[in-house]
Design a protein around this motif. Structure first.
Motif, mmCIF file in Angstrom:
data_model
loop_
_atom_site.group_PDB
_atom_site.id
_atom_site.type_symbol
_atom_site.label_atom_id
_atom_site.label_comp_id
_atom_site.label_asym_id
_atom_site.label_seq_id
_atom_site.Cartn_x
_atom_site.Cartn_y
_atom_site.Cartn_z
ATOM 1 N N ARG A 32 0.852 -1.204 0.000
ATOM 2 C CA ARG A 32 0.000 0.000 0.000
ATOM 3 C C ARG A 32 0.878 1.241 0.000
ATOM 4 N NH1 ARG A 32 -1.843 3.245 3.861
ATOM 5 N NH2 ARG A 32 -1.310 1.873 5.607
ATOM 6 N N ASP A 37 -3.336 3.664 -2.549
ATOM 7 C CA ASP A 37 -3.118 2.772 -3.688
ATOM 8 C C ASP A 37 -2.587 1.402 -3.217
ATOM 9 O OD1 ASP A 37 -2.839 1.980 -6.273
ATOM 10 O OD2 ASP A 37 -0.844 2.864 -6.528
ATOM 11 N N ARG A 96 -1.226 -2.314 -4.488
ATOM 12 C CA ARG A 96 -0.768 -3.098 -5.648
ATOM 13 C C ARG A 96 -0.497 -4.527 -5.229
ATOM 14 N NH1 ARG A 96 4.171 0.440 -6.810
ATOM 15 N NH2 ARG A 96 3.208 2.487 -6.948
#
Ligand SMILES: Cc1cc2nc3c(=O)[nH]c(=O)nc-3n(C[C@H](O)[C@H](O)[C@H](O)COP(=O)(O)OP(=O)(O)OC[C@H]3O[C@@H](n4cnc5c(N)ncnc54)[C@H](O)[C@@H]3O)c2cc1C
Ligand code: SF4
Length: 274
Positions: A225, A229, A231
């Motif tokens: 994180r 965001d 991923r």
């Protein structure tokens, strides 16, 4: 067979190619040489040529997995991915550069079946045993990528510096095709020198295995994180490290992996958001 011991990256690159192959810790290369899957006239030992150790967000390619798993500067996802890889002995020798370039564990390939990755016209796993194989992008070659650290580095948005360019971990890999059976984008004489690994706000690596330790990932899930965001990086589910858990196309014998993937992704997300 000869052994070259260059002292610089430039000398290592000059020595590679034409039957000369790079040697990291040898934990992957030596068994492949023994089984004559890889052939080499010269081994170019990278130990004294390529940086080793961690400096802030930079990792030398000759750093071992054992060094990374205990270094507090390393994000949790990568430390845990290294810790859950292989055995302590292998982690004490195996380097991060070599780990990223390890070959498939598909037993048809290791047993030298003339399959597509060996240049043939058939994937033996698709019609045969494929319990451990890929559930994404498995139409040409169904192998599951074995690297836990690569999945972590993908989620972390790491970049790879070679002797000639910089590329993301995603760009380091390619799906094999009829025209080009390789799974990486590196040239035969290209050397990985360093990795640059951004520091996330939180990260985690979860791994489902047949045994609690010393086993390759059936499914590995890294999550990182950066602010809002999140991923992902996935191991064991596609021929290369994979980033999206959507759109699985499992084979008849490995649909169970989609359930494990869903559960691990849910758990990983909740751990880094809490
Ligand atoms: C029994 C067993 C279990 C394992 N389990 C796991 C696991 O659970 N998870 C996991 O992720 N991995 C696992 N591995 C893989 C292991 O982590 C790798 O073998 C190891 O990290 C490779 O590093 P090395 O330095 O020994 O590479 P080497 O064997 O020296 O090299 C591997 C490849 O990389 C190339 N190479 C090495 N360094 C460079 C460089 N800097 N630049 C360019 N090319 C380079 C070599 O030419 C070769 O093609 C396992 C391996 C074994 C044998
Ligand atoms: S999964 Fe890939 S490596 Fe395994 S048999 Fe099929 S083509 Fe070969």
């Amino acid at each position: 067979m000869e052994l070259a011991r260059p002292e610089s990256v430039e000398d290592a690159v000059a020595a590679l190619g034409n039957g000369a192959v790079a040697l990291g810790g040898g934990t992957e290369l030596v068994p492949l040489l023994n089984s004559r899957i890889v052939r080499a006239d010269t081994l170019v030992e990278l130990r004294s040529a390529v940086p080793k150790g961690v400096d802030g967000t930079t990792i030398g390619a000759a750093t071992t997995l054992g060094e990374l798993e205990v270094d507090p500067q390393i994000p949790d996802a990568l430390r845990e991915a290294c810790r859950l890889s292989a055995s302590p002995q292998l982690r004490a020798t195996g380097t991060i550069g070599g780990n990223l370039l390890q070959a498939t564990r598909c037993w048809y390939w290791r047993l030298k079946f003339p399959c597509r990755l060996h240049g043939g016209d058939r994937c033996h796993a698709q019609d045969g045993q494929h319990r451990e194989h890929a559930i994404f992008a498995n139409d040409f070659c169904a192998s599951g990528h074995p690297s836990d650290p690569a999945a972590a580095l993908l989620a972390l948005g790491a970049t790879v510096r070679t002797d000639r360019r910089e590329l993301t971990v995603g760009e380091l890999y390619r799906l094999p095709t009829e025209d080009d059976r390789s799974t990486t984008t590196l040239e035969p004489d290209e050397v990985i020198v360093e990795l640059e690994v951004p520091q996330p706000d939180a990260s985690v690596y979860l791994k489902a295995m047949d045994r609690q330790r010393w086993a390759f990932a059936l499914v590995g899930v890294a999550a990182a994180r950066f602010g809002e965001d999140v991923r992902l990086g996935l191991a064991g589910v596609a021929p290369i490290p994979w980033s999206s858990p959507e759109g699985a196309t499992p084979l008849p014998g490995n649909a169970y992996k989609t359930k494990i993937l869903e559960a691990l992704v849910r758990r990983a997300r909740s751990q880094i958001l809490s």
